[in-house]
Design a protein around this motif. Structure first.
Motif, PDB file in Angstrom:
ATOM      1  N   SER A   1      10.970  13.067  -6.031  1.00  0.00           N
ATOM      2  CA  SER A   1       9.691  13.556  -6.540  1.00  0.00           C
ATOM      3  C   SER A   1       9.336  12.921  -7.880  1.00  0.00           C
ATOM      4  CB  SER A   1       9.709  15.084  -6.652  1.00  0.00           C
ATOM      5  OG  SER A   1      10.719  15.492  -7.546  1.00  0.00           O
ATOM      6  N   ASP A   2       9.855  11.734  -8.128  1.00  0.00           N
ATOM      7  CA  ASP A   2       9.486  11.020  -9.344  1.00  0.00           C
ATOM      8  C   ASP A   2       8.447   9.954  -9.016  1.00  0.00           C
ATOM      9  OD1 ASP A   2      11.481   9.697  -7.852  1.00  0.00           O
ATOM     10  OD2 ASP A   2      12.103   8.520  -9.572  1.00  0.00           O
ATOM     11  N   ILE A   3       7.795   9.460 -10.039  1.00  0.00           N
ATOM     12  CA  ILE A   3       6.750   8.448  -9.857  1.00  0.00           C
ATOM     13  C   ILE A   3       7.410   7.119  -9.457  1.00  0.00           C
ATOM     14  CG2 ILE A   3       4.895   7.163 -11.002  1.00  0.00           C
ATOM     15  CD1 ILE A   3       4.299  10.158 -10.694  1.00  0.00           C
ATOM     16  N   PRO A   4       6.954   6.536  -8.348  1.00  0.00           N
ATOM     17  CA  PRO A   4       7.547   5.258  -7.919  1.00  0.00           C
ATOM     18  C   PRO A   4       7.075   4.095  -8.788  1.00  0.00           C
ATOM     19  CG  PRO A   4       5.750   5.855  -6.469  1.00  0.00           C
ATOM     20  CD  PRO A   4       5.934   7.009  -7.422  1.00  0.00           C
ATOM     21  N   ASP A   5       7.747   2.997  -8.659  1.00  0.00           N
ATOM     22  CA  ASP A   5       7.341   1.754  -9.303  1.00  0.00           C
ATOM     23  C   ASP A   5       5.919   1.409  -8.862  1.00  0.00           C
ATOM     24  OD1 ASP A   5       8.110  -1.001 -10.573  1.00  0.00           O
ATOM     25  OD2 ASP A   5       7.252  -1.458  -8.589  1.00  0.00           O
ATOM     26  N   LYS A   6       5.098   0.959  -9.798  1.00  0.00           N
ATOM     27  CA  LYS A   6       3.684   0.746  -9.463  1.00  0.00           C
ATOM     28  C   LYS A   6       3.472  -0.353  -8.429  1.00  0.00           C
ATOM     29  CE  LYS A   6       2.343  -1.906 -13.578  1.00  0.00           C
ATOM     30  NZ  LYS A   6       1.415  -1.854 -14.722  1.00  0.00           N
ATOM     31  N   GLU A   7       4.244  -1.417  -8.470  1.00  0.00           N
ATOM     32  CA  GLU A   7       4.101  -2.484  -7.472  1.00  0.00           C
ATOM     33  C   GLU A   7       4.535  -1.993  -6.089  1.00  0.00           C
ATOM     34  OE1 GLU A   7       2.849  -5.559  -7.772  1.00  0.00           O
ATOM     35  OE2 GLU A   7       2.511  -5.489  -9.943  1.00  0.00           O
ATOM     36  N   GLU A   8       5.626  -1.231  -6.059  1.00  0.00           N
ATOM     37  CA  GLU A   8       6.095  -0.681  -4.776  1.00  0.00           C
ATOM     38  C   GLU A   8       5.044   0.241  -4.161  1.00  0.00           C
ATOM     39  OE1 GLU A   8      10.739   0.026  -4.462  1.00  0.00           O
ATOM     40  OE2 GLU A   8       9.880   1.025  -6.221  1.00  0.00           O
ATOM     41  N   TYR A   9       4.449   1.097  -5.013  1.00  0.00           N
ATOM     42  CA  TYR A   9       3.436   2.022  -4.491  1.00  0.00           C
ATOM     43  C   TYR A   9       2.214   1.249  -3.999  1.00  0.00           C
ATOM     44  CZ  TYR A   9       0.442   5.946  -3.725  1.00  0.00           C
ATOM     45  OH  TYR A   9      -0.387   6.856  -3.115  1.00  0.00           O
ATOM     46  N   PHE A  10       1.784   0.256  -4.757  1.00  0.00           N
ATOM     47  CA  PHE A  10       0.635  -0.552  -4.347  1.00  0.00           C
ATOM     48  C   PHE A  10       0.910  -1.216  -3.000  1.00  0.00           C
ATOM     49  CE2 PHE A  10      -1.911  -4.455  -4.282  1.00  0.00           C
ATOM     50  CZ  PHE A  10      -3.180  -3.918  -4.469  1.00  0.00           C
ATOM     51  N   ASN A  11       2.095  -1.768  -2.825  1.00  0.00           N
ATOM     52  CA  ASN A  11       2.450  -2.400  -1.553  1.00  0.00           C
ATOM     53  C   ASN A  11       2.449  -1.397  -0.409  1.00  0.00           C
ATOM     54  OD1 ASN A  11       2.687  -4.942  -2.701  1.00  0.00           O
ATOM     55  ND2 ASN A  11       4.845  -4.670  -3.170  1.00  0.00           N
ATOM     56  N   LEU A  12       2.941  -0.188  -0.653  1.00  0.00           N
ATOM     57  CA  LEU A  12       2.893   0.864   0.364  1.00  0.00           C
ATOM     58  C   LEU A  12       1.445   1.214   0.681  1.00  0.00           C
ATOM     59  CD1 LEU A  12       4.288   3.037   2.145  1.00  0.00           C
ATOM     60  CD2 LEU A  12       4.241   4.528   0.119  1.00  0.00           C
ATOM     61  N   PHE A  13       0.630   1.411  -0.352  1.00  0.00           N
ATOM     62  CA  PHE A  13      -0.783   1.754  -0.170  1.00  0.00           C
ATOM     63  C   PHE A  13      -1.507   0.690   0.650  1.00  0.00           C
ATOM     64  CE2 PHE A  13      -5.236   2.143  -1.338  1.00  0.00           C
ATOM     65  CZ  PHE A  13      -5.435   3.511  -1.338  1.00  0.00           C
ATOM     66  N   GLN A  14      -1.191  -0.559   0.408  1.00  0.00           N
ATOM     67  CA  GLN A  14      -1.867  -1.650   1.108  1.00  0.00           C
ATOM     68  C   GLN A  14      -1.593  -1.643   2.612  1.00  0.00           C
ATOM     69  OE1 GLN A  14      -4.182  -2.168  -1.122  1.00  0.00           O
ATOM     70  NE2 GLN A  14      -4.155  -4.365  -0.747  1.00  0.00           N
ATOM     71  N   THR A  15      -0.542  -0.969   3.057  1.00  0.00           N
ATOM     72  CA  THR A  15      -0.259  -0.915   4.499  1.00  0.00           C
ATOM     73  C   THR A  15      -1.259  -0.044   5.251  1.00  0.00           C
ATOM     74  OG1 THR A  15       1.254   0.989   4.434  1.00  0.00           O
ATOM     75  CG2 THR A  15       2.215  -1.210   4.061  1.00  0.00           C
ATOM     76  N   THR A  16      -2.068   0.739   4.530  1.00  0.00           N
ATOM     77  CA  THR A  16      -2.996   1.688   5.166  1.00  0.00           C
ATOM     78  C   THR A  16      -4.304   1.074   5.611  1.00  0.00           C
ATOM     79  OG1 THR A  16      -4.056   2.302   3.076  1.00  0.00           O
ATOM     80  CG2 THR A  16      -2.088   3.560   3.731  1.00  0.00           C
ATOM     81  N   GLY A  17      -4.710  -0.021   4.985  1.00  0.00           N
ATOM     82  CA  GLY A  17      -6.024  -0.591   5.269  1.00  0.00           C
ATOM     83  C   GLY A  17      -7.141   0.112   4.514  1.00  0.00           C
ATOM     84  N   TRP A  18      -6.807   1.009   3.595  1.00  0.00           N
ATOM     85  CA  TRP A  18      -7.814   1.771   2.840  1.00  0.00           C
ATOM     86  C   TRP A  18      -8.387   0.989   1.662  1.00  0.00           C
ATOM     87  CZ3 TRP A  18      -4.066   6.492   2.269  1.00  0.00           C
ATOM     88  CH2 TRP A  18      -3.940   7.150   3.505  1.00  0.00           C
ATOM     89  N   ASN A  19      -7.892  -0.194   1.406  1.00  0.00           N
ATOM     90  CA  ASN A  19      -8.313  -0.966   0.239  1.00  0.00           C
ATOM     91  C   ASN A  19      -8.669  -2.402   0.641  1.00  0.00           C
ATOM     92  OD1 ASN A  19      -8.804  -1.291  -2.530  1.00  0.00           O
ATOM     93  ND2 ASN A  19      -6.694  -1.867  -2.972  1.00  0.00           N
ATOM     94  N   PRO A  20      -9.503  -2.565   1.685  1.00  0.00           N
ATOM     95  CA  PRO A  20      -9.741  -3.918   2.200  1.00  0.00           C
ATOM     96  C   PRO A  20     -10.446  -4.847   1.217  1.00  0.00           C
ATOM     97  CG  PRO A  20     -11.300  -2.402   3.178  1.00  0.00           C
ATOM     98  CD  PRO A  20     -10.299  -1.570   2.397  1.00  0.00           C
ATOM     99  N   ASN A  21     -11.226  -4.301   0.318  1.00  0.00           N
ATOM    100  CA  ASN A  21     -11.967  -5.130  -0.633  1.00  0.00           C
ATOM    101  C   ASN A  21     -11.296  -5.190  -1.998  1.00  0.00           C
ATOM    102  OD1 ASN A  21     -14.001  -5.616   1.311  1.00  0.00           O
ATOM    103  ND2 ASN A  21     -14.910  -3.634   0.834  1.00  0.00           N
ATOM    104  N   GLY A  22     -10.096  -4.630  -2.097  1.00  0.00           N
ATOM    105  CA  GLY A  22      -9.371  -4.674  -3.362  1.00  0.00           C
ATOM    106  C   GLY A  22     -10.005  -3.862  -4.476  1.00  0.00           C
ATOM    107  N   VAL A  23     -10.718  -2.791  -4.119  1.00  0.00           N
ATOM    108  CA  VAL A  23     -11.379  -1.940  -5.111  1.00  0.00           C
ATOM    109  C   VAL A  23     -10.361  -1.325  -6.065  1.00  0.00           C
ATOM    110  CG1 VAL A  23     -12.750   0.161  -5.426  1.00  0.00           C
ATOM    111  CG2 VAL A  23     -13.322  -1.438  -3.584  1.00  0.00           C
ATOM    112  N   TRP A  24      -9.242  -0.868  -5.521  1.00  0.00           N
ATOM    113  CA  TRP A  24      -8.224  -0.221  -6.348  1.00  0.00           C
ATOM    114  C   TRP A  24      -7.114  -1.213  -6.659  1.00  0.00           C
ATOM    115  CZ3 TRP A  24      -9.843   2.812  -1.959  1.00  0.00           C
ATOM    116  CH2 TRP A  24     -10.821   3.751  -2.307  1.00  0.00           C
ATOM    117  N   THR A  25      -6.871  -1.399  -7.933  1.00  0.00           N
ATOM    118  CA  THR A  25      -5.851  -2.344  -8.387  1.00  0.00           C
ATOM    119  C   THR A  25      -4.496  -1.643  -8.503  1.00  0.00           C
ATOM    120  OG1 THR A  25      -6.173  -1.845 -10.730  1.00  0.00           O
ATOM    121  CG2 THR A  25      -7.597  -3.564  -9.764  1.00  0.00           C
TER     122      THR A  25
END
Length: 135
Positions: free
Chosen positions: A7-31
Motif C-alpha cells: 500500500s505504498d506509492i509505486p515508482d513513478k515510471e513503473e506506475y506510468f508503464n502500468l497505466f499505459q497498458t490500459t489504452g486510457w492515454n492514447p494522446n499522451g495527455v497525462w505525463t
C-alpha cells in the motif's frame, strides 16, 4: 508467480508503464509526473507486484467520511483473469469498510461491468444517471 500486495506509492515510471497498458492515454495527455502526483494524492492505493514487477494497482479518492471513488483499477493484460483484480478490489473495499465509508462509486471501463457486479456494484437508475465533464 510470487504476488505481493503493498500500500505504498509505486515508482513513478513503473506506475506510468502500468497505466499505459490500459489504452486510457492514447494522446499522451497525462505525463509520468502528472500521474505520479495523482497517485500521491490518493486516499489509499494498493499495488500488486510479481517479484519486483508492478502488475496491478487500484486507488481510492475520498473525503474520508461519506464517500469514495475507485480510480484506475489496472491489471496488466498478461496478468488478467488470474484473480489479481479481485484481490485488489477486496483490499480497496475492505479499507473502505474499516474507515466507515458506505458509498463507493466508480467508472467502469467497457466490458468490465460484470466484474464489478460480482462485488455488488449496480448501475445507476436510468432516471438518476451520473454525469461527467472531460475538459
Amino acid at each position: 508467480m510470487n504476488l505481493i500486495c503493498r500500500s505504498d506509492i509505486p515508482d513513478k515510471e513503473e506506475y506510468f508503464n502500468l497505466f499505459q497498458t490500459t489504452g486510457w492515454n492514447p494522446n499522451g495527455v497525462w505525463t509520468v509526473d502528472m500521474l505520479f502526483v495523482a497517485i500521491k494524492n490518493s486516499w489509499y492505493i494498493i499495488t500488486v507486484y510479481d517479484d519486483n514487477k508492478l502488475v496491478a494497482s487500484g486507488r481510492l479518492v475520498s473525503d474520508g467520511f461519506i464517500q469514495c471513488f475507485i480510480c484506475e483499477m489496472i491489471v496488466r493484460p498478461e496478468y488478467q483473469n488470474k484473480g489479481i483484480g479481485k484481490r485488489v478490489m477486496n483490499e480497496l473495499l475492505n479499507y473502505c469498510k474499516t474507515k466507515g465509508i458506505r458509498w463507493v462509486q466508480l467508472a467502469c471501463a467497457k466490458g468490465k461491468k460484470e466484474f464489478y457486479e460480482k462485488f455488488g456494484f449496480k448501475e445507476r437508475a436510468v432516471d438518476a444517471p451520473g454525469m461527467n465533464l472531460f475538459l
